[in-house]
Design an enzyme around this catalytic site. Structure first.
Site, PDB file in Angstrom:
ATOM      1  CG  ASP A  19       8.347  -2.913 -10.701  1.00  0.00           C
ATOM      2  OD1 ASP A  19       7.295  -2.371 -11.097  1.00  0.00           O
ATOM      3  OD2 ASP A  19       8.643  -3.000  -9.499  1.00  0.00           O
ATOM      4  CG  HIS A  29      10.866  -2.123  -7.056  1.00  0.00           C
ATOM      5  ND1 HIS A  29       9.527  -1.833  -7.250  1.00  0.00           N
ATOM      6  CD2 HIS A  29      11.209  -1.551  -5.870  1.00  0.00           C
ATOM      7  CE1 HIS A  29       9.081  -1.133  -6.225  1.00  0.00           C
ATOM      8  NE2 HIS A  29      10.075  -0.930  -5.378  1.00  0.00           N
TER       9      HIS A  29
END
Length: 204
Positions: free
Chosen positions: A140, A44
């Site tokens: 993330d 991501h």
């Protein structure tokens, strides 16, 4: 779903308790392996940060897998994964490449990294978050990339690509993700040697 108890000597008891509710749990050697095998941290941040202009311009009307993960983006992902695998090797854990992690969890067929990412099931319908404050960054980066890069510092493995992504995310969102993230200092393991770390993870 990689699963481990802290300490890992309680793995059998933990997995036995979870298995009925979550049949997909797979025991691994320690909780640190669950952190180091986080596919979202590899996938991501690179895909989002290298498409920042498109995400902000479109406000999320952008198919991040289909349109945003090009060969150049995949090269960055591969570099992040190589840094992660070097940390895993330094700790003596099993080295599982990113493409195998993705196929093993059942979201894509087996293949090269480029083939795997471009064939994530349902990817053609997955849009990006609407801004750079979406979970691909605010989760993330501080709890994925920062954790892994900090473990790299602990075991003497450099992570220049991870740190560049952390720096970019911090600059874009005006947040010090290294300071805000989950580091070995916050986990209380920053001063442990590798042998003491392994004992802590397995025995407590």
């Amino acid at each position: 779903v990689f699963t481990a108890a802290l300490p890992a000597r309680n793995n059998q008891e933990l997995v036995g308790a979870l298995k009925e509710l979550y049949p997909s749990v797979v025991p691994v050697g320690s909780v640190m392996e669950t952190i180091l095998n986080d596919v979202n941290a590899i996938l991501h941040p690179a895909a989002s940060l290298l498409n920042t202009g498109r995400i902000e311009y479109s406000k999320g009307e952008f198919y991040v897998y289909k349109e945003g993960i090009t060969s150049s983006v995949i090269r960055v992902m591969k570099a992040v994964d190589n840094e992660r695998l070097a940390i895993v090797k330094a700790l003596g854990f099993e080295q599982i490449p990113f493409e195998k992690l993705l196929s093993d969890i059942g979201i894509c067929p087996e293949g090269t990294l480029e083939e795997v990412v471009s064939h994530v099931y349902g990817a053609e319908d997955i849009k990006s978050p609407g801004s750079m404050q979406g979970r691909y960054i605010i989760e993330d980066v501080p709890y994925g990339l920062v954790s892994i890069a900090s473990i790299g510092e602990l075991v003497g493995v450099p992570t220049p690509v991870m740190k560049s992504l952390i720096a970019l995310a911090s600059t874009i969102n005006q947040v010090d993700y290294w300071k805000e993230g989950r580091t070995t200092e916050k986990l209380g393991i920053a001063k442990l040697s590798r042998s003491k770390l392994r004992k802590f993870l397995t025995e407590g």
